[in-house]
Write a protein that holds these residues in place. Structure first.
Motif, PDB file in Angstrom:
ATOM      1  N   UNK A   1       0.289  -9.874  -0.200  1.00  0.00           N
ATOM      2  CA  UNK A   1      -0.666  -9.076  -0.977  1.00  0.00           C
ATOM      3  C   UNK A   1      -1.424  -9.959  -1.967  1.00  0.00           C
ATOM      4  N   UNK A   2      -0.709 -10.864  -2.609  1.00  0.00           N
ATOM      5  CA  UNK A   2      -1.346 -11.767  -3.573  1.00  0.00           C
ATOM      6  C   UNK A   2      -2.348 -12.685  -2.868  1.00  0.00           C
ATOM      7  N   UNK A   3      -1.939 -13.235  -1.728  1.00  0.00           N
ATOM      8  CA  UNK A   3      -2.831 -14.118  -0.975  1.00  0.00           C
ATOM      9  C   UNK A   3      -4.060 -13.361  -0.482  1.00  0.00           C
TER      10      UNK A   3
ATOM     11  N   UNK B   1      -7.881 -14.176  -1.545  1.00  0.00           N
ATOM     12  CA  UNK B   1      -8.901 -14.440  -0.518  1.00  0.00           C
ATOM     13  C   UNK B   1     -10.088 -13.507  -0.694  1.00  0.00           C
ATOM     14  N   UNK B   2      -9.805 -12.224  -0.996  1.00  0.00           N
ATOM     15  CA  UNK B   2     -10.886 -11.259  -1.181  1.00  0.00           C
ATOM     16  C   UNK B   2     -11.709 -11.594  -2.420  1.00  0.00           C
ATOM     17  N   UNK B   3     -11.029 -11.999  -3.494  1.00  0.00           N
ATOM     18  CA  UNK B   3     -11.757 -12.393  -4.699  1.00  0.00           C
ATOM     19  C   UNK B   3     -12.618 -13.627  -4.453  1.00  0.00           C
ATOM     20  N   UNK B   4     -12.063 -14.591  -3.738  1.00  0.00           N
ATOM     21  CA  UNK B   4     -12.822 -15.803  -3.430  1.00  0.00           C
ATOM     22  C   UNK B   4     -14.048 -15.461  -2.586  1.00  0.00           C
ATOM     23  N   UNK B   5     -13.875 -14.537  -1.651  1.00  0.00           N
ATOM     24  CA  UNK B   5     -14.995 -14.123  -0.793  1.00  0.00           C
ATOM     25  C   UNK B   5     -16.082 -13.441  -1.637  1.00  0.00           C
TER      26      UNK B   5
ATOM     27  N   UNK C   1      11.914   5.844  22.404  1.00  0.00           N
ATOM     28  CA  UNK C   1      11.568   4.467  22.737  1.00  0.00           C
ATOM     29  C   UNK C   1      11.649   3.614  21.473  1.00  0.00           C
ATOM     30  N   UNK C   2      12.718   2.828  21.332  1.00  0.00           N
ATOM     31  CA  UNK C   2      12.865   2.002  20.127  1.00  0.00           C
ATOM     32  C   UNK C   2      11.691   1.058  19.877  1.00  0.00           C
ATOM     33  N   UNK C   3      10.941   0.712  20.916  1.00  0.00           N
ATOM     34  CA  UNK C   3       9.781  -0.165  20.735  1.00  0.00           C
ATOM     35  C   UNK C   3       8.736   0.487  19.837  1.00  0.00           C
ATOM     36  N   UNK C   4       8.740   1.827  19.748  1.00  0.00           N
ATOM     37  CA  UNK C   4       7.793   2.524  18.877  1.00  0.00           C
ATOM     38  C   UNK C   4       8.074   2.255  17.399  1.00  0.00           C
ATOM     39  N   UNK C   5       9.223   1.683  17.094  1.00  0.00           N
ATOM     40  CA  UNK C   5       9.549   1.347  15.707  1.00  0.00           C
ATOM     41  C   UNK C   5       8.888   0.046  15.263  1.00  0.00           C
ATOM     42  N   UNK C   6       8.469  -0.770  16.202  1.00  0.00           N
ATOM     43  CA  UNK C   6       7.946  -2.094  15.861  1.00  0.00           C
ATOM     44  C   UNK C   6       6.724  -1.996  14.956  1.00  0.00           C
ATOM     45  N   UNK C   7       5.775  -1.137  15.283  1.00  0.00           N
ATOM     46  CA  UNK C   7       4.552  -1.020  14.475  1.00  0.00           C
ATOM     47  C   UNK C   7       4.865  -0.547  13.054  1.00  0.00           C
ATOM     48  N   UNK C   8       5.603   0.568  12.870  1.00  0.00           N
ATOM     49  CA  UNK C   8       5.880   0.964  11.491  1.00  0.00           C
ATOM     50  C   UNK C   8       6.712  -0.070  10.729  1.00  0.00           C
ATOM     51  N   UNK C   9       7.573  -0.774  11.438  1.00  0.00           N
ATOM     52  CA  UNK C   9       8.355  -1.830  10.773  1.00  0.00           C
ATOM     53  C   UNK C   9       7.444  -2.961  10.301  1.00  0.00           C
ATOM     54  N   UNK C  10       6.520  -3.362  11.156  1.00  0.00           N
ATOM     55  CA  UNK C  10       5.579  -4.414  10.769  1.00  0.00           C
ATOM     56  C   UNK C  10       4.666  -3.948   9.639  1.00  0.00           C
ATOM     57  N   UNK C  11       4.206  -2.696   9.712  1.00  0.00           N
ATOM     58  CA  UNK C  11       3.368  -2.163   8.634  1.00  0.00           C
ATOM     59  C   UNK C  11       4.125  -2.157   7.317  1.00  0.00           C
ATOM     60  N   UNK C  12       5.386  -1.725   7.369  1.00  0.00           N
ATOM     61  CA  UNK C  12       6.215  -1.693   6.159  1.00  0.00           C
ATOM     62  C   UNK C  12       6.451  -3.105   5.636  1.00  0.00           C
ATOM     63  N   UNK C  13       6.750  -4.028   6.531  1.00  0.00           N
ATOM     64  CA  UNK C  13       6.997  -5.417   6.146  1.00  0.00           C
ATOM     65  C   UNK C  13       5.757  -6.004   5.465  1.00  0.00           C
ATOM     66  N   UNK C  14       4.613  -5.852   6.102  1.00  0.00           N
ATOM     67  CA  UNK C  14       3.369  -6.403   5.547  1.00  0.00           C
ATOM     68  C   UNK C  14       2.995  -5.684   4.253  1.00  0.00           C
ATOM     69  N   UNK C  15       3.187  -4.382   4.230  1.00  0.00           N
ATOM     70  CA  UNK C  15       2.832  -3.599   3.054  1.00  0.00           C
ATOM     71  C   UNK C  15       3.684  -3.888   1.829  1.00  0.00           C
ATOM     72  N   UNK C  16       4.876  -4.431   2.029  1.00  0.00           N
ATOM     73  CA  UNK C  16       5.768  -4.707   0.899  1.00  0.00           C
ATOM     74  C   UNK C  16       5.924  -6.196   0.624  1.00  0.00           C
ATOM     75  N   UNK C  17       5.175  -7.035   1.317  1.00  0.00           N
ATOM     76  CA  UNK C  17       5.249  -8.487   1.113  1.00  0.00           C
ATOM     77  C   UNK C  17       4.322  -8.868  -0.037  1.00  0.00           C
ATOM     78  N   UNK C  18       4.904  -9.107  -1.202  1.00  0.00           N
ATOM     79  CA  UNK C  18       4.108  -9.404  -2.396  1.00  0.00           C
ATOM     80  C   UNK C  18       3.311 -10.693  -2.257  1.00  0.00           C
ATOM     81  N   UNK C  19       3.892 -11.686  -1.612  1.00  0.00           N
ATOM     82  CA  UNK C  19       3.180 -12.949  -1.403  1.00  0.00           C
ATOM     83  C   UNK C  19       1.933 -12.752  -0.559  1.00  0.00           C
TER      84      UNK C  19
END
Length: 81
Positions: A66-68, A72-76, A46-64
């Motif tokens: 991660x910085x934001x 936010x965590x430091x401000x909190x 089921x190719x739809x099962x790729x959506x979650x790992x793709x999103x996790x990878x995308x979010x996990x490698x988005x430097x912007x």
């Protein structure tokens, strides 16, 4: 051997999500699943099962993002102390 951003997809308890994809994106997802299956030796039924790992990878490698998130965590933390 092609270097894909995803590795084998873990067999995890499924969660039902409804999303509407453009036809071209769905075709790309199906093609990606075929290539990934050849590369890992693990067919992706089921190719739809790729959506979650793709999103996790995308979010996990988005430097912007991660910085934001760190900012936010430091401000909190500063407002809590």
């Amino acid at each position: 051997m092609t270097k894909l951003k995803l590795g084998p997809v873990p067999d995890d308890k499924p969660v039902k999500v409804t999303v509407e994809l453009p036809a071209s994106l769905h075709r790309d997802l199906v093609a990606y699943a075929e290539v990934l299956g050849r590369e890992t030796g693990q067919a992706v039924a089921d190719p739809a099962k790729l959506i979650v790992p793709m999103l996790e990878r995308f979010i996990g490698t988005d430097r912007g993002f991660a910085k934001a998130r760190r900012s936010a965590q430091l401000a909190k933390l500063r407002t809590e102390n």
